[in-house]
Motif scaffolding. Sequence first.
Motif, mmCIF file in Angstrom:
data_model
loop_
_atom_site.group_PDB
_atom_site.id
_atom_site.type_symbol
_atom_site.label_atom_id
_atom_site.label_comp_id
_atom_site.label_asym_id
_atom_site.label_seq_id
_atom_site.Cartn_x
_atom_site.Cartn_y
_atom_site.Cartn_z
ATOM 1 N N TYR A 29 39.685 8.791 -93.699
ATOM 2 C CA TYR A 29 40.068 10.163 -94.017
ATOM 3 C C TYR A 29 41.137 10.128 -95.090
ATOM 4 O O TYR A 29 41.874 9.145 -95.231
ATOM 5 C CB TYR A 29 40.571 10.917 -92.781
ATOM 6 C CG TYR A 29 41.898 10.427 -92.263
ATOM 7 C CD1 TYR A 29 43.092 10.946 -92.768
ATOM 8 C CD2 TYR A 29 41.970 9.456 -91.287
ATOM 9 C CE1 TYR A 29 44.319 10.488 -92.300
ATOM 10 C CE2 TYR A 29 43.181 9.006 -90.816
ATOM 11 C CZ TYR A 29 44.349 9.525 -91.322
ATOM 12 O OH TYR A 29 45.563 9.071 -90.862
ATOM 13 N N SER A 41 48.217 11.746 -96.506
ATOM 14 C CA SER A 41 47.892 10.760 -95.481
ATOM 15 C C SER A 41 46.530 10.152 -95.791
ATOM 16 O O SER A 41 45.669 10.795 -96.398
ATOM 17 C CB SER A 41 47.870 11.425 -94.099
ATOM 18 O OG SER A 41 47.627 10.484 -93.092
ATOM 19 N N GLY A 43 43.740 6.957 -93.994
ATOM 20 C CA GLY A 43 43.572 5.960 -92.954
ATOM 21 C C GLY A 43 42.139 5.587 -92.677
ATOM 22 O O GLY A 43 41.216 6.356 -92.946
ATOM 23 N N VAL A 45 40.000 4.560 -89.410
ATOM 24 C CA VAL A 45 40.205 4.730 -87.968
ATOM 25 C C VAL A 45 38.900 4.618 -87.186
ATOM 26 O O VAL A 45 37.811 4.671 -87.750
ATOM 27 C CB VAL A 45 40.863 6.104 -87.685
ATOM 28 C CG1 VAL A 45 42.267 6.157 -88.263
ATOM 29 C CG2 VAL A 45 40.032 7.242 -88.246
ATOM 30 N N ASN A 47 38.011 6.896 -84.818
ATOM 31 C CA ASN A 47 37.515 8.254 -84.601
ATOM 32 C C ASN A 47 38.214 9.173 -85.598
ATOM 33 O O ASN A 47 39.388 9.518 -85.421
ATOM 34 C CB ASN A 47 37.798 8.681 -83.158
ATOM 35 C CG ASN A 47 37.241 10.033 -82.816
ATOM 36 O OD1 ASN A 47 37.222 10.943 -83.633
ATOM 37 N ND2 ASN A 47 36.804 10.189 -81.586
ATOM 38 N N VAL A 48 37.504 9.577 -86.633
ATOM 39 C CA VAL A 48 38.102 10.357 -87.717
ATOM 40 C C VAL A 48 38.610 11.708 -87.217
ATOM 41 O O VAL A 48 39.730 12.107 -87.536
ATOM 42 C CB VAL A 48 37.087 10.546 -88.875
ATOM 43 C CG1 VAL A 48 37.691 11.390 -89.980
ATOM 44 C CG2 VAL A 48 36.639 9.202 -89.418
ATOM 45 N N HIS A 50 39.579 12.646 -84.244
ATOM 46 C CA HIS A 50 40.767 12.472 -83.398
ATOM 47 C C HIS A 50 42.001 12.166 -84.247
ATOM 48 O O HIS A 50 43.084 12.708 -84.017
ATOM 49 C CB HIS A 50 40.517 11.365 -82.376
ATOM 50 C CG HIS A 50 41.589 11.236 -81.360
ATOM 51 N ND1 HIS A 50 42.475 10.198 -81.367
ATOM 52 C CD2 HIS A 50 41.924 12.029 -80.305
ATOM 53 C CE1 HIS A 50 43.320 10.345 -80.356
ATOM 54 N NE2 HIS A 50 43.003 11.448 -79.695
ATOM 55 N N ALA A 51 41.855 11.297 -85.227
ATOM 56 C CA ALA A 51 42.989 10.941 -86.089
ATOM 57 C C ALA A 51 43.491 12.151 -86.871
ATOM 58 O O ALA A 51 44.702 12.358 -86.988
ATOM 59 C CB ALA A 51 42.583 9.822 -87.045
ATOM 60 N N LEU A 55 47.298 14.257 -86.671
ATOM 61 C CA LEU A 55 48.120 14.124 -87.866
ATOM 62 C C LEU A 55 49.343 15.029 -87.782
ATOM 63 O O LEU A 55 49.219 16.224 -87.512
ATOM 64 C CB LEU A 55 47.277 14.502 -89.091
ATOM 65 C CG LEU A 55 47.856 14.182 -90.446
ATOM 66 C CD1 LEU A 55 47.923 12.669 -90.642
ATOM 67 C CD2 LEU A 55 46.977 14.786 -91.518
ATOM 68 N N THR A 78 36.501 13.382 -95.521
ATOM 69 C CA THR A 78 36.196 12.267 -94.630
ATOM 70 C C THR A 78 35.012 11.465 -95.161
ATOM 71 O O THR A 78 34.214 11.964 -95.952
ATOM 72 C CB THR A 78 35.854 12.776 -93.213
ATOM 73 O OG1 THR A 78 34.690 13.597 -93.279
ATOM 74 C CG2 THR A 78 37.007 13.568 -92.616
ATOM 75 N N LYS A 84 34.525 0.285 -87.485
ATOM 76 C CA LYS A 84 35.891 0.345 -88.005
ATOM 77 C C LYS A 84 36.104 -0.747 -89.054
ATOM 78 O O LYS A 84 36.854 -0.557 -90.009
ATOM 79 C CB LYS A 84 36.910 0.214 -86.880
ATOM 80 C CG LYS A 84 38.326 0.436 -87.386
ATOM 81 C CD LYS A 84 39.343 0.449 -86.276
ATOM 82 C CE LYS A 84 40.731 0.664 -86.860
ATOM 83 N NZ LYS A 84 41.764 0.590 -85.845
#
Length: 106
Positions: A29, A41, A43, A45, A47-48, A50-51, A55, A78, A84
Amino acid sequence: MISTWSEWKRYPRAGRGENLEAPISPGIYEVRIAGSGALYSFGAVDNVAHALALLPVGSRTWFGRRDPKRMPDLEYRTCATSTKADAKAAAEHMIGRRETYMSGAA
């Protein structure tokens, strides 16, 4: 396997009933400040969705609530991946490309 990036979407603001649209799978993301395009931001991850939901955006008041006036106008996109490990590899590749671009632009 790596899919393509989604379109940029406005990051939901608290209290407006807006929802995130993101995969519930591994991926990458990227969140930016809408007005300037500055990176907020990034990252890779498991689970996109959830991340992005976790945030930290905006600042909290003394009572623990977010202050919507201080929250920057954000956009996110995304990119889903199979694993991962694929997400991390793609993220490292993107970071390497940015560093190369910035060193050449300086």
